[in-house]
Design an enzyme around this catalytic site. Sequence first.
Site, PDB file in Angstrom:
ATOM      1  N   LYS A  22       0.898  -1.289  -0.067  1.00  0.00           N
ATOM      2  CA  LYS A  22      -0.156   0.156  -0.153  1.00  0.00           C
ATOM      3  C   LYS A  22       0.904   1.438   0.003  1.00  0.00           C
ATOM      4  CE  LYS A  22      -1.458   2.193   3.348  1.00  0.00           C
ATOM      5  NZ  LYS A  22      -2.263   2.910   4.676  1.00  0.00           N
ATOM      6  N   ASN A  23       1.864   1.317   0.909  1.00  0.00           N
ATOM      7  CA  ASN A  23       2.979   2.425   1.081  1.00  0.00           C
ATOM      8  C   ASN A  23       3.672   2.592  -0.214  1.00  0.00           C
ATOM      9  OD1 ASN A  23       1.637   3.013   3.438  1.00  0.00           O
ATOM     10  ND2 ASN A  23       3.221   1.969   4.754  1.00  0.00           N
ATOM     11  N   ARG A  93      -4.048  10.330   4.504  1.00  0.00           N
ATOM     12  CA  ARG A  93      -2.991  11.130   4.450  1.00  0.00           C
ATOM     13  C   ARG A  93      -2.252  11.101   3.022  1.00  0.00           C
ATOM     14  NH1 ARG A  93      -0.846  14.403   7.848  1.00  0.00           N
ATOM     15  NH2 ARG A  93       1.395  15.097   7.267  1.00  0.00           N
ATOM     16  N   CYS A 117      -4.450   8.112   9.893  1.00  0.00           N
ATOM     17  CA  CYS A 117      -4.474   7.465  11.232  1.00  0.00           C
ATOM     18  C   CYS A 117      -4.049   8.647  12.082  1.00  0.00           C
ATOM     19  CB  CYS A 117      -3.189   6.530  11.301  1.00  0.00           C
ATOM     20  SG  CYS A 117      -3.780   5.089  10.553  1.00  0.00           S
ATOM     21  N   ASP A 307       6.057   1.176  11.924  1.00  0.00           N
ATOM     22  CA  ASP A 307       4.953   0.336  11.445  1.00  0.00           C
ATOM     23  C   ASP A 307       4.965  -1.084  11.961  1.00  0.00           C
ATOM     24  OD1 ASP A 307       3.825   2.474  10.203  1.00  0.00           O
ATOM     25  OD2 ASP A 307       4.167   1.798   8.301  1.00  0.00           O
ATOM     26  N   ILE A 329       9.100   7.957  16.342  1.00  0.00           N
ATOM     27  CA  ILE A 329       8.726   8.597  15.241  1.00  0.00           C
ATOM     28  C   ILE A 329       7.516   9.169  15.523  1.00  0.00           C
ATOM     29  CG2 ILE A 329       8.027   8.169  12.891  1.00  0.00           C
ATOM     30  CD1 ILE A 329      11.066   7.345  13.250  1.00  0.00           C
TER      31      ILE A 329
END
Length: 420
Positions: A22-23, A93, A117, A307, A329
Amino acid sequence: MDKLIIEGGSRINGEIRISGSKNSGLPILAATLLASGPMHICNLPHLNDITTMLALLRCMGVGVTIDEKMCVEVDPTSITEFEAPYELVRTMRASILVLGPMLARFGKADVSFPGGCAIGSRPVDIHLRGLEAMGAEIEVDGGYIRAKAPNGLKGARYLMDTVTVGGTENLLMAAVLAEGTTILENAAREPEIVDLAECLIAMGAKIKGVGTDRLEIEGVKTLNGCTYEVMPDRIETGTYLVAAAATGGWVKLRDTRADILEAVLLKLEEAGAEITVGEGTIELAMHGKRPKAVSFKTAPYPAFPTDMQAQFTAMNAIAEGTSSVVETIFENRLIQVHELNRMGANIRLEGNTAIITGVEKLKAAPVMASDLRASASLVIAGMLAEGDTLVDRIYHIDRGYECIEEKLQALGVRIRRVPG
């Protein structure tokens, strides 16, 4: 609102295929706006965020055709609108990533401030300052970023004051059509950025330093359409590996890569996992053993990924020993700890650090997901608990995990979705 019910006591055992990233898919879909002809993007995961990005492209007039294997043809030559409206952007986002490509190709863009998120402050000021350094005129008005470059973007040297994945992606896409040479210093190095850069190069971009923190981009006049296959999802890969390790089980994952997950694999081996890497496969075996506690600190790639923090925190909750997890982060990304403690975990928060003393078993409880990765950690916790765990607000998990209950069922987990 749908919920997941997980019966405790499941041990992962089986083999599944890993979906596309997805990223990686989201910025690559944004990059199709740079092309002078149709693009074919393959191995896209069937996820809400991908669907939202395709809807955003469609509402701008871009032609989008999807086949049954989630191979998407995108034709940006039909674009008529240069606005990313709040109605679409508010849920995701990554929609901010259309800003750089639209500005570079068409000289104008209106993009609503994005959503996604709720895991802390992720300002877009680095994106905006970088675009201004390249000659863009930007104003923020009524919740919209209104940008224009009437004379086109110009190459510039820009030092990002913090490492930002989205900022690196946006500025990289803007720079490929800018006049002259752009140098991005302190660039993020994530594999998803490498994947985006390789897609841009396949389109005709000139980029040096791919995979390093210094990207040098020589602008070109036009980029061509091409066919590109999105890389496998390293976070989905890591999540299923952690689930197998936490439950003392065995899993074989196909269509994935070990080279983009080294920090995670090292920590899994430290936890006692036996890992075998093949061509496009990763196999993990625990032989029924309880995992050992592992301590780590999240940091930008190639260090341990933020993540994967929540999933390891869930594993550490039942691991042998005490561990510390430091989240550097995002400031709110230990939020799932409160839900794990409701299930009987022994976790103490000290600022951005979680001190975890492993317990032998968790107890089922109704829990609520707060973000994408926290929801995955609660599903893992449900496998480890006595009784049936109900996970609410799973729309978060549907943003990042393709067919999670079907894949877990294939691995022997007793899990089902119930409509809200």
